[in-house]
Design a protein around this motif. Sequence first.
Motif, PDB file in Angstrom:
ATOM      1  N   UNK A 112      22.031   5.166  -8.468  1.00  0.00           N
ATOM      2  CA  UNK A 112      22.656   5.123  -7.152  1.00  0.00           C
ATOM      3  C   UNK A 112      23.771   6.167  -7.046  1.00  0.00           C
ATOM      4  N   UNK A 113      24.557   6.304  -8.103  1.00  0.00           N
ATOM      5  CA  UNK A 113      25.630   7.296  -8.107  1.00  0.00           C
ATOM      6  C   UNK A 113      25.061   8.713  -7.998  1.00  0.00           C
TER       7      UNK A 113
ATOM      8  N   UNK B 268      25.651  11.571  -5.157  1.00  0.00           N
ATOM      9  CA  UNK B 268      26.124  12.933  -5.423  1.00  0.00           C
ATOM     10  C   UNK B 268      25.170  13.936  -4.791  1.00  0.00           C
ATOM     11  N   UNK B 269      23.884  13.733  -5.006  1.00  0.00           N
ATOM     12  CA  UNK B 269      22.878  14.633  -4.449  1.00  0.00           C
ATOM     13  C   UNK B 269      22.937  14.672  -2.921  1.00  0.00           C
ATOM     14  N   UNK B 270      23.248  13.557  -2.305  1.00  0.00           N
ATOM     15  CA  UNK B 270      23.314  13.469  -0.840  1.00  0.00           C
ATOM     16  C   UNK B 270      24.632  13.993  -0.277  1.00  0.00           C
TER      17      UNK B 270
END
Length: 67
Positions: free
Chosen positions: A52-53, A57-59
């Motif tokens: 989820x983290x 970060x990617x988003x």
Amino acid sequence: MSAALDWQKSSFSGGDDNQNCVELAEADGQILLRESDAPGTIITTDRAKLRAFLLGVEAGEFDHLVG
């Protein structure tokens, strides 16, 4: 966690072992994170929370913290 841990670092860290980076290992079903320049400080999480983290970060959800 009595066995030696197999710490992995990102390929983005380069091949120089003197470069500081985030390292990850797995032990007893938990994911461990540490900074290579402070190896005694370890954060523990699980696969779902790490995923989820990383998706956040990617988003770009944390871009405001580094920009």
